[in-house]
Design a protein around this motif. Structure first.
Motif, PDB file in Angstrom:
ATOM      1  N   ILE A 151       0.846  -1.198   0.000  1.00 28.13           N
ATOM      2  CA  ILE A 151       0.000   0.000   0.000  1.00 28.13           C
ATOM      3  C   ILE A 151       0.878   1.243   0.000  1.00 28.13           C
ATOM      4  CG2 ILE A 151      -1.715   1.325   1.303  1.00 28.13           C
ATOM      5  CD1 ILE A 151      -2.760  -1.366   2.400  1.00 28.13           C
ATOM      6  N   ALA A 152       1.903   1.216   0.831  1.00 24.91           N
ATOM      7  CA  ALA A 152       2.833   2.349   0.895  1.00 24.91           C
ATOM      8  C   ALA A 152       3.593   2.494  -0.416  1.00 24.91           C
ATOM      9  CB  ALA A 152       3.799   2.162   2.057  1.00 24.91           C
ATOM     10  N   TYR A 153       4.058   1.380  -0.977  1.00 25.47           N
ATOM     11  CA  TYR A 153       4.783   1.442  -2.251  1.00 25.47           C
ATOM     12  C   TYR A 153       3.932   2.086  -3.348  1.00 25.47           C
ATOM     13  CZ  TYR A 153       8.267  -1.887  -0.381  1.00 25.47           C
ATOM     14  OH  TYR A 153       9.252  -2.516   0.347  1.00 25.47           O
ATOM     15  N   ARG A 154       2.638   1.746  -3.379  1.00 28.89           N
ATOM     16  CA  ARG A 154       1.762   2.300  -4.421  1.00 28.89           C
ATOM     17  C   ARG A 154       1.495   3.789  -4.212  1.00 28.89           C
ATOM     18  NH1 ARG A 154      -1.014  -2.693  -3.620  1.00 28.89           N
ATOM     19  NH2 ARG A 154      -2.571  -1.662  -2.308  1.00 28.89           N
ATOM     20  N   ARG A 155       1.404   4.194  -2.955  1.00 29.64           N
ATOM     21  CA  ARG A 155       1.025   5.583  -2.675  1.00 29.64           C
ATOM     22  C   ARG A 155       2.167   6.566  -2.823  1.00 29.64           C
ATOM     23  NH1 ARG A 155      -2.409   6.610   2.627  1.00 29.64           N
ATOM     24  NH2 ARG A 155      -1.729   8.698   2.054  1.00 29.64           N
ATOM     25  N   PHE A 156       3.383   6.136  -2.532  1.00 30.23           N
ATOM     26  CA  PHE A 156       4.489   7.084  -2.441  1.00 30.23           C
ATOM     27  C   PHE A 156       5.588   6.748  -3.451  1.00 30.23           C
ATOM     28  CE2 PHE A 156       2.759   6.706   1.972  1.00 30.23           C
ATOM     29  CZ  PHE A 156       2.098   7.927   1.980  1.00 30.23           C
ATOM     30  N   PRO A 157       5.725   7.554  -4.494  1.00 24.28           N
ATOM     31  CA  PRO A 157       6.699   7.254  -5.543  1.00 24.28           C
ATOM     32  C   PRO A 157       8.149   7.299  -5.086  1.00 24.28           C
ATOM     33  CG  PRO A 157       5.682   9.413  -5.901  1.00 24.28           C
ATOM     34  CD  PRO A 157       4.903   8.747  -4.820  1.00 24.28           C
ATOM     35  N   PHE A 158       8.421   7.960  -3.967  1.00 22.29           N
ATOM     36  CA  PHE A 158       9.830   8.054  -3.536  1.00 22.29           C
ATOM     37  C   PHE A 158      10.440   6.694  -3.221  1.00 22.29           C
ATOM     38  CE2 PHE A 158       7.565   8.609   0.564  1.00 22.29           C
ATOM     39  CZ  PHE A 158       8.199   7.648   1.329  1.00 22.29           C
ATOM     40  N   PHE A 159       9.615   5.684  -2.964  1.00 24.09           N
ATOM     41  CA  PHE A 159      10.169   4.362  -2.679  1.00 24.09           C
ATOM     42  C   PHE A 159      10.983   3.824  -3.852  1.00 24.09           C
ATOM     43  CE2 PHE A 159       6.791   4.162   0.629  1.00 24.09           C
ATOM     44  CZ  PHE A 159       7.609   3.855   1.708  1.00 24.09           C
ATOM     45  N   LYS A 160      10.714   4.328  -5.053  1.00 25.47           N
ATOM     46  CA  LYS A 160      11.430   3.847  -6.232  1.00 25.47           C
ATOM     47  C   LYS A 160      12.900   4.259  -6.245  1.00 25.47           C
ATOM     48  CE  LYS A 160       7.443   3.582  -9.378  1.00 25.47           C
ATOM     49  NZ  LYS A 160       6.375   3.880  -8.384  1.00 25.47           N
ATOM     50  N   VAL A 161      13.287   5.235  -5.420  1.00 22.19           N
ATOM     51  CA  VAL A 161      14.686   5.669  -5.439  1.00 22.19           C
ATOM     52  C   VAL A 161      15.597   4.747  -4.633  1.00 22.19           C
ATOM     53  CG1 VAL A 161      13.896   8.051  -5.647  1.00 22.19           C
ATOM     54  CG2 VAL A 161      14.716   7.232  -3.427  1.00 22.19           C
ATOM     55  N   PHE A 162      15.018   3.842  -3.857  1.00 19.37           N
ATOM     56  CA  PHE A 162      15.846   2.967  -3.026  1.00 19.37           C
ATOM     57  C   PHE A 162      16.518   1.883  -3.863  1.00 19.37           C
ATOM     58  CE2 PHE A 162      13.164   4.829   0.246  1.00 19.37           C
ATOM     59  CZ  PHE A 162      14.085   5.053   1.262  1.00 19.37           C
ATOM     60  N   ASP A 163      17.758   1.603  -3.503  1.00 16.34           N
ATOM     61  CA  ASP A 163      18.514   0.542  -4.167  1.00 16.34           C
ATOM     62  C   ASP A 163      18.204  -0.825  -3.578  1.00 16.34           C
ATOM     63  OD1 ASP A 163      20.561   2.067  -6.006  1.00 16.34           O
ATOM     64  OD2 ASP A 163      20.475   3.184  -4.124  1.00 16.34           O
ATOM     65  N   GLY A 164      17.612  -0.850  -2.410  1.00 16.49           N
ATOM     66  CA  GLY A 164      17.222  -2.103  -1.781  1.00 16.49           C
ATOM     67  C   GLY A 164      16.438  -1.826  -0.518  1.00 16.49           C
ATOM     68  N   ILE A 165      15.503  -2.710  -0.197  1.00 16.37           N
ATOM     69  CA  ILE A 165      14.654  -2.549   0.982  1.00 16.37           C
ATOM     70  C   ILE A 165      14.505  -3.894   1.681  1.00 16.37           C
ATOM     71  CG2 ILE A 165      12.308  -2.032   1.804  1.00 16.37           C
ATOM     72  CD1 ILE A 165      12.037  -0.053  -0.543  1.00 16.37           C
ATOM     73  N   VAL A 166      14.629  -3.878   3.003  1.00 16.85           N
ATOM     74  CA  VAL A 166      14.368  -5.064   3.821  1.00 16.85           C
ATOM     75  C   VAL A 166      13.168  -4.758   4.711  1.00 16.85           C
ATOM     76  CG1 VAL A 166      15.241  -6.507   5.698  1.00 16.85           C
ATOM     77  CG2 VAL A 166      16.715  -5.969   3.759  1.00 16.85           C
ATOM     78  N   VAL A 167      12.144  -5.609   4.618  1.00 18.51           N
ATOM     79  CA  VAL A 167      10.900  -5.444   5.363  1.00 18.51           C
ATOM     80  C   VAL A 167      10.796  -6.546   6.408  1.00 18.51           C
ATOM     81  CG1 VAL A 167       8.379  -5.390   5.182  1.00 18.51           C
ATOM     82  CG2 VAL A 167       9.781  -4.390   3.354  1.00 18.51           C
ATOM     83  N   SER A 168      10.603  -6.157   7.644  1.00 17.73           N
ATOM     84  CA  SER A 168      10.611  -7.117   8.753  1.00 17.73           C
ATOM     85  C   SER A 168       9.576  -8.221   8.585  1.00 17.73           C
ATOM     86  CB  SER A 168      10.374  -6.392  10.079  1.00 17.73           C
ATOM     87  OG  SER A 168       9.073  -5.817  10.104  1.00 17.73           O
ATOM     88  N   GLY A 169       8.361  -7.844   8.159  1.00 17.86           N
ATOM     89  CA  GLY A 169       7.297  -8.830   8.050  1.00 17.86           C
ATOM     90  C   GLY A 169       7.582  -9.909   7.023  1.00 17.86           C
TER      91      GLY A 169
END
Length: 201
Positions: A118-136
């Motif tokens: 949901i957050a990825y769809r709403r906020f385009p700034f997530f696309k600038v990350f080179d990698g993401i680790v999500v706890s869940g």
């Protein structure tokens, strides 16, 4: 030390997430809302979803425990997106500045695997990350050292070459113990000032 990588927490740093954004419209009395969040849908309960517990299991378990609050409990994930009020513009602007300077950017977040999209769809700034680790997704949560090490291993990073930013002091302290340069986020201006002390303008 030359810092090569910058690692961001999400909630409270880049996005304004708070259950009160939802529940303020469902409780007439703010004190009742605070009691509910302190005693029913608690931080401790929520963190287990960040650790990987399914949302349906968490909801039904809490409803069985507190049947008189069943409807309010159902709202937590039924209208979860309302809690995600918006981004924090000044921090997002800083994120883009760092990207323009060619810093590799990473995310390390305590977040449910079922709601992160949901957050990825709403906020385009997530696309600038080179990698993401999500706890869940990983079934590990900060401040467990294992999730920091997972980030380092997955993206071939060194802690001593990395800056870590988080609004939770326990997560900051854990990062420091592992060798990161860690900044306890309080507000965007404070973060920008702290970064200016260790990376070129």
């Amino acid at each position: 030390m030359v810092y090569k990588n910058i690692i961001f927490d999400f909630g409270g740093v880049l996005v304004d997430w708070n259950p009160r954004h939802l529940y303020k419209d469902h409780f007439k009395d703010p004190e009742e809302m605070e009691w509910f969040l302190k005693n029913i849908c608690t931080d401790e309960w929520n963190i287990e979803q960040d650790r990987g517990r399914p949302l349906s299991e968490a909801t039904m378990g809490l409803q069985r425990e507190f049947p008189g609050h069943s409807d309010m409990i159902a709202l937590f994930y039924g209208q979860w997106e309302v809690m995600l009020k918006g981004d924090i513009p000044e921090t997002v602007a800083l994120l883009y500045k760092l990207k323009e300077k060619k810093y590799p950017l990473y995310g390390l977040t305590n977040w449910s695997a079922e709601t992160i999209d949901i957050a990825y769809r709403r906020f385009p700034f997530f696309k600038v990350f080179d990698g993401i680790v999500v706890s869940g997704t990983e079934k590990l949560i900060k401040p467990d050292p294992g999730i920091y090490q997972l980030l380092l291993d997955r993206y071939h990073l060194k802690a001593e070459e990395s800056i870590f930013i988080d609004d939770n002091i326990h997560n900051v302290n854990a990062a420091r113990e592992m060798g990161f340069y860690a900044i306890h986020f309080q507000n965007p201006a404070q973060l920008e000032a702290a970064l200016s002390e260790v990376i070129p303008a």
